[in-house]
Design a protein around this motif. Sequence first.
Motif, PDB file in Angstrom:
ATOM      1  N   ARG A  16       0.829  -1.203   0.000  1.00 44.29           N
ATOM      2  CA  ARG A  16       0.000   0.000   0.000  1.00 44.29           C
ATOM      3  C   ARG A  16       0.862   1.252   0.000  1.00 44.29           C
ATOM      4  NH1 ARG A  16      -3.390  -2.970   3.672  1.00 44.29           N
ATOM      5  NH2 ARG A  16      -2.388  -1.929   5.434  1.00 44.29           N
ATOM      6  N   ALA A  17       1.967   1.214   0.715  1.00 46.54           N
ATOM      7  CA  ALA A  17       2.869   2.371   0.736  1.00 46.54           C
ATOM      8  C   ALA A  17       3.459   2.620  -0.658  1.00 46.54           C
ATOM      9  CB  ALA A  17       3.981   2.139   1.752  1.00 46.54           C
ATOM     10  N   ALA A  18       3.852   1.529  -1.360  1.00 49.65           N
ATOM     11  CA  ALA A  18       4.420   1.682  -2.700  1.00 49.65           C
ATOM     12  C   ALA A  18       3.383   2.236  -3.671  1.00 49.65           C
ATOM     13  CB  ALA A  18       4.949   0.333  -3.196  1.00 49.65           C
ATOM     14  N   LEU A  19       2.123   1.748  -3.533  1.00 47.87           N
ATOM     15  CA  LEU A  19       1.061   2.242  -4.395  1.00 47.87           C
ATOM     16  C   LEU A  19       0.803   3.721  -4.121  1.00 47.87           C
ATOM     17  CD1 LEU A  19      -1.185   1.762  -6.464  1.00 47.87           C
ATOM     18  CD2 LEU A  19      -2.674   1.078  -4.593  1.00 47.87           C
ATOM     19  N   GLY A  20       0.785   4.111  -2.859  1.00 47.58           N
ATOM     20  CA  GLY A  20       0.566   5.506  -2.507  1.00 47.58           C
ATOM     21  C   GLY A  20       1.634   6.410  -3.092  1.00 47.58           C
ATOM     22  N   ALA A  21       2.882   5.952  -3.035  1.00 46.58           N
ATOM     23  CA  ALA A  21       3.974   6.754  -3.598  1.00 46.58           C
ATOM     24  C   ALA A  21       3.830   6.877  -5.120  1.00 46.58           C
ATOM     25  CB  ALA A  21       5.314   6.111  -3.242  1.00 46.58           C
ATOM     26  N   ALA A  22       3.463   5.782  -5.749  1.00 49.04           N
ATOM     27  CA  ALA A  22       3.298   5.820  -7.197  1.00 49.04           C
ATOM     28  C   ALA A  22       2.128   6.727  -7.583  1.00 49.04           C
ATOM     29  CB  ALA A  22       3.070   4.405  -7.738  1.00 49.04           C
ATOM     30  N   TRP A  23       1.078   6.715  -6.765  1.00 49.43           N
ATOM     31  CA  TRP A  23      -0.090   7.541  -7.062  1.00 49.43           C
ATOM     32  C   TRP A  23       0.255   9.031  -6.996  1.00 49.43           C
ATOM     33  CZ3 TRP A  23      -4.423   5.814  -9.140  1.00 49.43           C
ATOM     34  CH2 TRP A  23      -5.511   6.683  -9.228  1.00 49.43           C
ATOM     35  N   GLN A  24       1.167   9.396  -6.102  1.00 52.03           N
ATOM     36  CA  GLN A  24       1.591  10.793  -6.029  1.00 52.03           C
ATOM     37  C   GLN A  24       2.259  11.229  -7.329  1.00 52.03           C
ATOM     38  OE1 GLN A  24       0.875  12.872  -3.493  1.00 52.03           O
ATOM     39  NE2 GLN A  24      -0.249  11.150  -2.586  1.00 52.03           N
ATOM     40  N   ASP A  25       2.806  10.252  -8.056  1.00 50.93           N
ATOM     41  CA  ASP A  25       3.518  10.530  -9.309  1.00 50.93           C
ATOM     42  C   ASP A  25       2.655  10.224 -10.529  1.00 50.93           C
ATOM     43  OD1 ASP A  25       5.807  11.423 -10.571  1.00 50.93           O
ATOM     44  OD2 ASP A  25       6.634   9.404 -10.821  1.00 50.93           O
ATOM     45  N   PHE A  26       1.332  10.155 -10.313  1.00 53.04           N
ATOM     46  CA  PHE A  26       0.422   9.672 -11.356  1.00 53.04           C
ATOM     47  C   PHE A  26       0.490  10.521 -12.626  1.00 53.04           C
ATOM     48  CE2 PHE A  26      -3.821   9.774 -13.357  1.00 53.04           C
ATOM     49  CZ  PHE A  26      -3.970   8.433 -13.664  1.00 53.04           C
ATOM     50  N   ASP A  27       0.381  11.835 -12.506  1.00 52.87           N
ATOM     51  CA  ASP A  27       0.360  12.702 -13.689  1.00 52.87           C
ATOM     52  C   ASP A  27       1.619  12.526 -14.529  1.00 52.87           C
ATOM     53  OD1 ASP A  27      -2.087  13.656 -12.939  1.00 52.87           O
ATOM     54  OD2 ASP A  27      -1.300  15.460 -11.969  1.00 52.87           O
ATOM     55  N   HIS A  28       2.766  12.393 -13.847  1.00 51.60           N
ATOM     56  CA  HIS A  28       4.029  12.219 -14.576  1.00 51.60           C
ATOM     57  C   HIS A  28       4.039  10.894 -15.329  1.00 51.60           C
ATOM     58  CE1 HIS A  28       8.245  12.420 -15.587  1.00 51.60           C
ATOM     59  NE2 HIS A  28       8.468  11.272 -14.961  1.00 51.60           N
ATOM     60  N   ARG A  29       3.538   9.852 -14.683  1.00 51.90           N
ATOM     61  CA  ARG A  29       3.511   8.533 -15.337  1.00 51.90           C
ATOM     62  C   ARG A  29       2.570   8.522 -16.539  1.00 51.90           C
ATOM     63  NH1 ARG A  29       5.203   3.869 -11.970  1.00 51.90           N
ATOM     64  NH2 ARG A  29       6.392   4.718 -10.228  1.00 51.90           N
ATOM     65  N   VAL A  30       1.419   9.199 -16.420  1.00 48.86           N
ATOM     66  CA  VAL A  30       0.503   9.288 -17.554  1.00 48.86           C
ATOM     67  C   VAL A  30       1.154  10.046 -18.706  1.00 48.86           C
ATOM     68  CG1 VAL A  30      -1.668  10.295 -18.355  1.00 48.86           C
ATOM     69  CG2 VAL A  30      -1.585   9.058 -16.190  1.00 48.86           C
ATOM     70  N   ALA A  31       1.860  11.117 -18.368  1.00 45.53           N
ATOM     71  CA  ALA A  31       2.549  11.898 -19.409  1.00 45.53           C
ATOM     72  C   ALA A  31       3.596  11.037 -20.118  1.00 45.53           C
ATOM     73  CB  ALA A  31       3.195  13.130 -18.791  1.00 45.53           C
ATOM     74  N   GLU A  32       4.314  10.221 -19.369  1.00 47.82           N
ATOM     75  CA  GLU A  32       5.293   9.321 -19.977  1.00 47.82           C
ATOM     76  C   GLU A  32       4.620   8.315 -20.917  1.00 47.82           C
ATOM     77  OE1 GLU A  32       7.321   7.516 -16.713  1.00 47.82           O
ATOM     78  OE2 GLU A  32       8.981   8.957 -16.776  1.00 47.82           O
ATOM     79  N   ALA A  33       3.479   7.785 -20.468  1.00 54.10           N
ATOM     80  CA  ALA A  33       2.753   6.821 -21.303  1.00 54.10           C
ATOM     81  C   ALA A  33       2.247   7.490 -22.579  1.00 54.10           C
ATOM     82  CB  ALA A  33       1.593   6.232 -20.514  1.00 54.10           C
ATOM     83  N   ASP A  34       1.714   8.714 -22.445  1.00 51.07           N
ATOM     84  CA  ASP A  34       1.243   9.440 -23.631  1.00 51.07           C
ATOM     85  C   ASP A  34       2.386   9.700 -24.601  1.00 51.07           C
ATOM     86  OD1 ASP A  34      -1.353   9.477 -22.769  1.00 51.07           O
ATOM     87  OD2 ASP A  34      -1.258  11.506 -21.927  1.00 51.07           O
ATOM     88  N   ALA A  35       3.534  10.071 -24.063  1.00 54.90           N
ATOM     89  CA  ALA A  35       4.687  10.345 -24.928  1.00 54.90           C
ATOM     90  C   ALA A  35       5.122   9.090 -25.677  1.00 54.90           C
ATOM     91  CB  ALA A  35       5.839  10.902 -24.093  1.00 54.90           C
ATOM     92  N   ALA A  36       5.070   7.955 -24.988  1.00 49.71           N
ATOM     93  CA  ALA A  36       5.466   6.693 -25.628  1.00 49.71           C
ATOM     94  C   ALA A  36       4.521   6.315 -26.758  1.00 49.71           C
ATOM     95  CB  ALA A  36       5.517   5.582 -24.586  1.00 49.71           C
ATOM     96  N   LEU A  37       3.248   6.770 -26.664  1.00 50.95           N
ATOM     97  CA  LEU A  37       2.253   6.434 -27.692  1.00 50.95           C
ATOM     98  C   LEU A  37       2.326   7.339 -28.909  1.00 50.95           C
ATOM     99  CD1 LEU A  37      -0.919   5.691 -25.522  1.00 50.95           C
ATOM    100  CD2 LEU A  37       0.348   4.065 -26.921  1.00 50.95           C
ATOM    101  N   VAL A  38       3.050   8.444 -28.816  1.00 47.58           N
ATOM    102  CA  VAL A  38       3.065   9.409 -29.913  1.00 47.58           C
ATOM    103  C   VAL A  38       3.554   8.766 -31.205  1.00 47.58           C
ATOM    104  CG1 VAL A  38       4.208  11.489 -30.788  1.00 47.58           C
ATOM    105  CG2 VAL A  38       3.229  11.467 -28.489  1.00 47.58           C
ATOM    106  N   VAL A  39       4.582   7.951 -31.106  1.00 48.75           N
ATOM    107  CA  VAL A  39       5.124   7.309 -32.305  1.00 48.75           C
ATOM    108  C   VAL A  39       4.062   6.425 -32.959  1.00 48.75           C
ATOM    109  CG1 VAL A  39       6.837   5.679 -33.170  1.00 48.75           C
ATOM    110  CG2 VAL A  39       7.499   7.405 -31.481  1.00 48.75           C
TER     111      VAL A  39
END
Length: 561
Positions: A16-39
Amino acid sequence: AVLARTVPPAARRSARAALGAAWQDFDHRVAEADAALVVDEVWQRALEISFQREFAHTLRSPAPAKTPRPPEVQAVFCIDTRSELMRRALEACWSGIEAHAFAGFFGLPVHYNPLGTEVRRPQLPGVAYPSVAMKDVVTAPGQARADEVQSAQAVAVRRRRLARIDQWLGVVRWPNTTFSFVETFGIGYLGKIVQWIRPPATPRVAADRLGMPAAVPDHCRPMITGLDAGARVELAAGILHAMGLDDRLAPLVILCGHAGHSTNNAHASTLDCGACHGRPGDANARALAHLLNDPQVREGLRAHGLNIPDGTVFMGALHNTTTDEVTGFDLDLLPESARERWEKTERTFAQAGDRVRRERAPKLSMNADLEPADLLRAFRRRANDGSQTRPEWGLTRNAAFIIGPRDRSRGRVLDRAYLHDYDACFDADGKVLEALMMGPMVVTHWLSWQYHASTCDPVHFGAGSKVLHNVVDGHVGVFEGNGGDLRIGLPQQSLHDGEDWYHQPVRLTVVIDAPAASIEGIIARHAVLGQLCDNGWLLLWRYEGDGLRRYERGRWLPLDV
């Protein structure tokens, strides 16, 4: 909830602690995923533009001159991409025929009861609900009214024969009986084996006619039942108006449904009419012809301002899209003048069918230089071959849908496009356009994405290889091999030619010839259309004069392809 069920109790706190930390970084992770899809998005758009550039050039090219004299025959086909080849070939073979396109269920919201069965089968798109009964009626030759005695006899005979067929299939299908069957009947099964080794060049046999007495099929006619006179007139009036044939009828109007032709094919329904729940469309065509030929219905239509000329006759027909043969039905009901026109049209269908077969043959690795009779036999043998994994290409490479007058498509090569006749001049209130956008446009979008998903992610959304398929319980689905998950979507052989993907997974480009305000108003009234158009699930264009503009979130922008 997922963590609580899958993580061992001792590790739940840290998980749960790891998930909470990842959730704080959610917007950045979504941006990374969007960037990977651009190609991927760039490649997808490039593929679509490569199609759209040639497609737009074809649509902008000058239309061939239309024959000034009224047509002798009008042939109404399904909007199916495979019908486009036949329409184009017919008009090239004979200037006296005018080809039209209309949804393959012909506007009938019906469920169909084949003779001698308890089946109530929907014969319309999945977006609609069957509210009208259609059933097989046996008549005397030359009569359009039921013969109760002959009907009862035919029903009794067919039920006995279907029962025997069902017992036979039970023996040959179930694994625990197969070996004993072969030991007992192996020698007697040699005839069937010979047919598989050397498939016959026989025409298509309709499954709905299996088990009927020999003399019955020609006089077993699908007809609409259970509607009073007023309801029949209302139904006929609505269909004629939607077809755009209110007052522009030729002496002979052929309503041409379509069906595929294959043997030992668990995915046979993908070759039938997508607008009819994956069913053959001949029953709808014949039932509508009977309805529009009914003198009482015609009299009622006059009260609606629809005057079908006394000399106009409707008839049903079937286009076999695997062999490109066209069969006419209920010929014994045609008056002499209509019969003569049909015989002339039948010869034109044969010429057009040969042209279409020669156009399709190279795409199926067949010899297009054979004599006409030999080429037809080759196509029939392909359809009757129980080992043939690709009897035809079906809707593969579908890429566009055009809603507009026939003049927008006549004479142009548009074999990747669905076509639906529509003239805004005869649709002042926009109701026909609304029905087309909420009906055929949505259905063609479904079909487009079925092919798209099965190509782009065949592991999850495709059906795998036909060579490995095992049918589950006759009709539930298929396994690829002996088990695992049921496979969904389309088989590999419907999408891949053995060397490369034959289907191009592009989003559907819809082109509508109607005022911008009409299209925008319909999108605003239906949330599903807004979701499809504004979120890019399909690409929407419209005609503006002889030019084209594209829809982009409520705006019409210049077409830059």
